[in-house]
Design an enzyme around this catalytic site. Sequence first.
Site, PDB file in Angstrom:
ATOM      1  N   THR A  85      26.156  48.921   7.066  1.00  0.00           N
ATOM      2  CA  THR A  85      25.274  48.200   7.991  1.00  0.00           C
ATOM      3  C   THR A  85      24.367  47.298   7.155  1.00  0.00           C
ATOM      4  O   THR A  85      23.180  47.567   7.002  1.00  0.00           O
ATOM      5  CB  THR A  85      24.421  49.176   8.832  1.00  0.00           C
ATOM      6  OG1 THR A  85      23.754  50.099   7.945  1.00  0.00           O
ATOM      7  CG2 THR A  85      25.265  49.960   9.817  1.00  0.00           C
ATOM      8  N   PHE A 147      22.113  61.473   3.452  1.00  0.00           N
ATOM      9  CA  PHE A 147      20.982  61.248   2.551  1.00  0.00           C
ATOM     10  C   PHE A 147      21.399  61.186   1.089  1.00  0.00           C
ATOM     11  O   PHE A 147      20.583  61.384   0.188  1.00  0.00           O
ATOM     12  CB  PHE A 147      19.927  62.350   2.744  1.00  0.00           C
ATOM     13  CG  PHE A 147      19.478  62.480   4.167  1.00  0.00           C
ATOM     14  CD1 PHE A 147      18.590  61.563   4.712  1.00  0.00           C
ATOM     15  CD2 PHE A 147      19.959  63.496   4.986  1.00  0.00           C
ATOM     16  CE1 PHE A 147      18.181  61.657   6.039  1.00  0.00           C
ATOM     17  CE2 PHE A 147      19.564  63.606   6.312  1.00  0.00           C
ATOM     18  CZ  PHE A 147      18.672  62.688   6.838  1.00  0.00           C
ATOM     19  N   ARG A 149      22.369  60.215  -2.654  1.00  0.00           N
ATOM     20  CA  ARG A 149      21.929  59.219  -3.643  1.00  0.00           C
ATOM     21  C   ARG A 149      23.143  58.796  -4.449  1.00  0.00           C
ATOM     22  O   ARG A 149      23.928  59.652  -4.869  1.00  0.00           O
ATOM     23  CB  ARG A 149      20.919  59.839  -4.618  1.00  0.00           C
ATOM     24  CG  ARG A 149      19.643  60.333  -3.988  1.00  0.00           C
ATOM     25  CD  ARG A 149      18.970  61.342  -4.888  1.00  0.00           C
ATOM     26  NE  ARG A 149      19.820  62.534  -5.093  1.00  0.00           N
ATOM     27  CZ  ARG A 149      19.607  63.464  -6.014  1.00  0.00           C
ATOM     28  NH1 ARG A 149      18.596  63.370  -6.841  1.00  0.00           N
ATOM     29  NH2 ARG A 149      20.422  64.512  -6.115  1.00  0.00           N
ATOM     30  N   ASN A 209      13.962  56.795   4.016  1.00  0.00           N
ATOM     31  CA  ASN A 209      14.075  55.684   3.063  1.00  0.00           C
ATOM     32  C   ASN A 209      12.803  54.841   3.034  1.00  0.00           C
ATOM     33  O   ASN A 209      12.402  54.347   1.981  1.00  0.00           O
ATOM     34  CB  ASN A 209      15.307  54.831   3.369  1.00  0.00           C
ATOM     35  CG  ASN A 209      16.574  55.441   2.773  1.00  0.00           C
ATOM     36  OD1 ASN A 209      16.518  56.494   2.143  1.00  0.00           O
ATOM     37  ND2 ASN A 209      17.703  54.784   2.960  1.00  0.00           N
ATOM     38  N   GLY A 254       7.805  50.284 -12.334  1.00  0.00           N
ATOM     39  CA  GLY A 254       8.695  49.432 -13.117  1.00  0.00           C
ATOM     40  C   GLY A 254       9.054  48.193 -12.318  1.00  0.00           C
ATOM     41  O   GLY A 254       8.210  47.662 -11.585  1.00  0.00           O
ATOM     42  N   GLY A 258      15.980  48.721  -5.632  1.00  0.00           N
ATOM     43  CA  GLY A 258      17.023  47.821  -5.149  1.00  0.00           C
ATOM     44  C   GLY A 258      18.130  48.665  -4.567  1.00  0.00           C
ATOM     45  O   GLY A 258      17.899  49.789  -4.123  1.00  0.00           O
ATOM     46  N   CYS A 261      20.565  50.225  -0.017  1.00  0.00           N
ATOM     47  CA  CYS A 261      19.920  51.003   1.049  1.00  0.00           C
ATOM     48  C   CYS A 261      18.441  50.687   1.245  1.00  0.00           C
ATOM     49  O   CYS A 261      18.055  50.129   2.265  1.00  0.00           O
ATOM     50  CB  CYS A 261      20.109  52.488   0.775  1.00  0.00           C
ATOM     51  SG  CYS A 261      21.847  52.936   0.619  1.00  0.00           S
ATOM     52  N   LYS A 264      17.333  46.935   2.355  1.00  0.00           N
ATOM     53  CA  LYS A 264      17.775  46.483   3.688  1.00  0.00           C
ATOM     54  C   LYS A 264      17.300  47.444   4.778  1.00  0.00           C
ATOM     55  O   LYS A 264      17.057  47.034   5.906  1.00  0.00           O
ATOM     56  CB  LYS A 264      19.282  46.241   3.727  1.00  0.00           C
ATOM     57  CG  LYS A 264      20.185  47.440   3.521  1.00  0.00           C
ATOM     58  CD  LYS A 264      20.803  47.970   4.786  1.00  0.00           C
ATOM     59  CE  LYS A 264      21.759  49.099   4.459  1.00  0.00           C
ATOM     60  NZ  LYS A 264      22.016  50.021   5.547  1.00  0.00           N
TER      61      LYS A 264
HETATM   62  C1  UGA Z   1      18.574  56.012  -1.449  1.00  0.00           C
HETATM   63  C2  UGA Z   1      17.915  57.331  -1.039  1.00  0.00           C
HETATM   64  O1  UGA Z   1      17.274  57.906  -2.182  1.00  0.00           O
HETATM   65  C3  UGA Z   1      18.962  58.300  -0.505  1.00  0.00           C
HETATM   66  O2  UGA Z   1      18.341  59.486  -0.072  1.00  0.00           O
HETATM   67  C4  UGA Z   1      19.675  57.629   0.666  1.00  0.00           C
HETATM   68  O3  UGA Z   1      20.692  58.464   1.200  1.00  0.00           O
HETATM   69  C5  UGA Z   1      20.318  56.334   0.187  1.00  0.00           C
HETATM   70  O4  UGA Z   1      19.298  55.468  -0.337  1.00  0.00           O
HETATM   71  C6  UGA Z   1      20.996  55.710   1.351  1.00  0.00           C
HETATM   72  O5  UGA Z   1      20.306  55.313   2.307  1.00  0.00           O
HETATM   73  O6  UGA Z   1      22.221  55.702   1.402  1.00  0.00           O
HETATM   74  P1  UGA Z   1      19.993  55.211  -3.567  1.00  0.00           P
HETATM   75  O7  UGA Z   1      20.003  53.860  -2.937  1.00  0.00           O
HETATM   76  O8  UGA Z   1      21.263  55.772  -4.125  1.00  0.00           O
HETATM   77  O9  UGA Z   1      19.476  56.298  -2.519  1.00  0.00           O
HETATM   78  O10 UGA Z   1      18.956  55.134  -4.763  1.00  0.00           O
HETATM   79  P2  UGA Z   1      17.558  55.813  -5.147  1.00  0.00           P
HETATM   80  O11 UGA Z   1      17.790  56.904  -6.097  1.00  0.00           O
HETATM   81  O12 UGA Z   1      16.754  56.100  -3.956  1.00  0.00           O
HETATM   82  O13 UGA Z   1      16.898  54.614  -5.944  1.00  0.00           O
HETATM   83  C7  UGA Z   1      16.601  53.389  -5.271  1.00  0.00           C
HETATM   84  C8  UGA Z   1      15.924  52.420  -6.187  1.00  0.00           C
HETATM   85  O14 UGA Z   1      14.594  52.830  -6.456  1.00  0.00           O
HETATM   86  C9  UGA Z   1      16.588  52.200  -7.546  1.00  0.00           C
HETATM   87  O15 UGA Z   1      16.631  50.807  -7.818  1.00  0.00           O
HETATM   88  C10 UGA Z   1      15.667  52.917  -8.506  1.00  0.00           C
HETATM   89  O16 UGA Z   1      15.700  52.361  -9.797  1.00  0.00           O
HETATM   90  C11 UGA Z   1      14.322  52.713  -7.830  1.00  0.00           C
HETATM   91  N1  UGA Z   1      13.307  53.717  -8.200  1.00  0.00           N
HETATM   92  C12 UGA Z   1      13.506  55.032  -7.935  1.00  0.00           C
HETATM   93  C13 UGA Z   1      12.132  53.299  -8.803  1.00  0.00           C
HETATM   94  O17 UGA Z   1      11.912  52.091  -9.043  1.00  0.00           O
HETATM   95  N2  UGA Z   1      11.188  54.238  -9.128  1.00  0.00           N
HETATM   96  C14 UGA Z   1      11.367  55.555  -8.882  1.00  0.00           C
HETATM   97  O18 UGA Z   1      10.464  56.339  -9.209  1.00  0.00           O
HETATM   98  C15 UGA Z   1      12.553  55.954  -8.273  1.00  0.00           C
END
Ligand code: UGA
Length: 435
Positions: A85, A147, A149, A209, A254, A258, A261, A264
Amino acid sequence: MRLSVIGCGYLGAVHAAAMASIGHDVVGIDVDVRKIDALAKGEAPFFEPGLPEILAEGIASGRLTFTTDMSAARGAKVHFIGVGTPQQKDGYGADLTYVNAAVDALLPHLSAGDIVAGKSTVPVGTAASLTPRIQETGATLVWNPEFLREGYAVQDTIDPDRLVVGVGSSTDSDPVSVLREVYAPAVAKGTPFIVTDLATAELVKVAANAFLATKISFINAMAEIAEVTGADVTQLADAIGHDVRIGRRFLGAGIGFGGGCLPKDIRAFSARAEELGRGESVAFLREVDEINLRRRDRAVQLVVDALGGQVFQKKVTVLGAAFKPYSDDIRDSPALDVAVRLHGLGAQVTVTDPEAIDNARRVHPQLTYVADRDEAIRDADALVLVTEWDEYRRELAPAHASTLTAGRVIVDGRNGLDPAAWRAEGWTYLGMGRP
Ligand code: UGA
């Protein structure tokens, strides 16, 4: 149980393989022939630790098949919808084209008593609007948000921290018992299993999210304040993180979030809230988005300043392209955005990444890509760490880097390095919200 999974991207392919690994008979269905051909051969079409193993195991056992033929869904008890989506091309809302197409294609193959379980992240109200068409076939629609990751998708699917199933008001079958049976190993472990209405289930996902994105932008806002006061945002995060009500996770300041998920989803949530006449309730998500995007500007500015005010023809090596480590996903990647912006300012940008180079090159062929880290940093005037892969964060010793680079400037876009160690080697170390 016989299951079908419609959509075999990051979500669906993992779901199909994970369901086979816990003993179900699963058919994965997608319109993308190349993806299906790869999956049918046991090849993961994207990088996800643990996926190749469970794909191979599922295919060898005969419990896991892949096809482009929707009629293969016939006879499955539960049909999971796991299509994308994405953000609309001309707006903030979610593009539901693929969800609608999946449901349309599935309808002729549904039988009375089947369950259609939506897993895609959708605007609240989507499930209710799909319900009448599905009910006409005698099947039942539930919403079962995901959910997982990326990077931990297999583990998160087999052993989630909670299961949520949203059900409609008028259903003849007992979809909750069936879903409990689908997730039997997790249920047996006592994993929280929360039954809600459809709207709540849809909202749980976007709220989760939105919260995570807000947490990251909160600490990045603190980084901005730290930058004008000389404070250190990593110490601040450690200190507030000890409060169990706050918690240290997702307080990594940092270049921000991005991926396919978080960005958007917060935009789609804002757009949906506007449609519902409650835009003000989540107006803060616009700020969350803006703070997040400002951090990319900041990283670029740090590089420019460190190189004496301009980067034209300077050699800059960008360490990382994926939106986070353990992924080859470059959708809305802050890392790649920083690289592209530096290139736009006239720098000679070399990008390296252990997994994401092929994806990055397809979208940004104007950048130079070098797979080998040491080759990538050779003769660089500055290094910019933007994806905290171990081989950059833990394994790149400053003394070793000094033997390869031309300059001694490192911008740490993920606050993952030890500033003292780099400074001790004569480097100019610049973090995000760190003095
Ligand atoms: C995220 C959610 O964490 C999942 O629970 C969810 O299921 C998923 O989206 C989804 O909707 O499908 P994901 O996109 O795999 O998972 O990545 P995250 O681990 O959440 O990280 C997202 C972004 O945040 C990355 O770019 C990461 O570098 C950044 N981030 C994360 C930070 O800048 N600081 C942090 O402390 C943690």
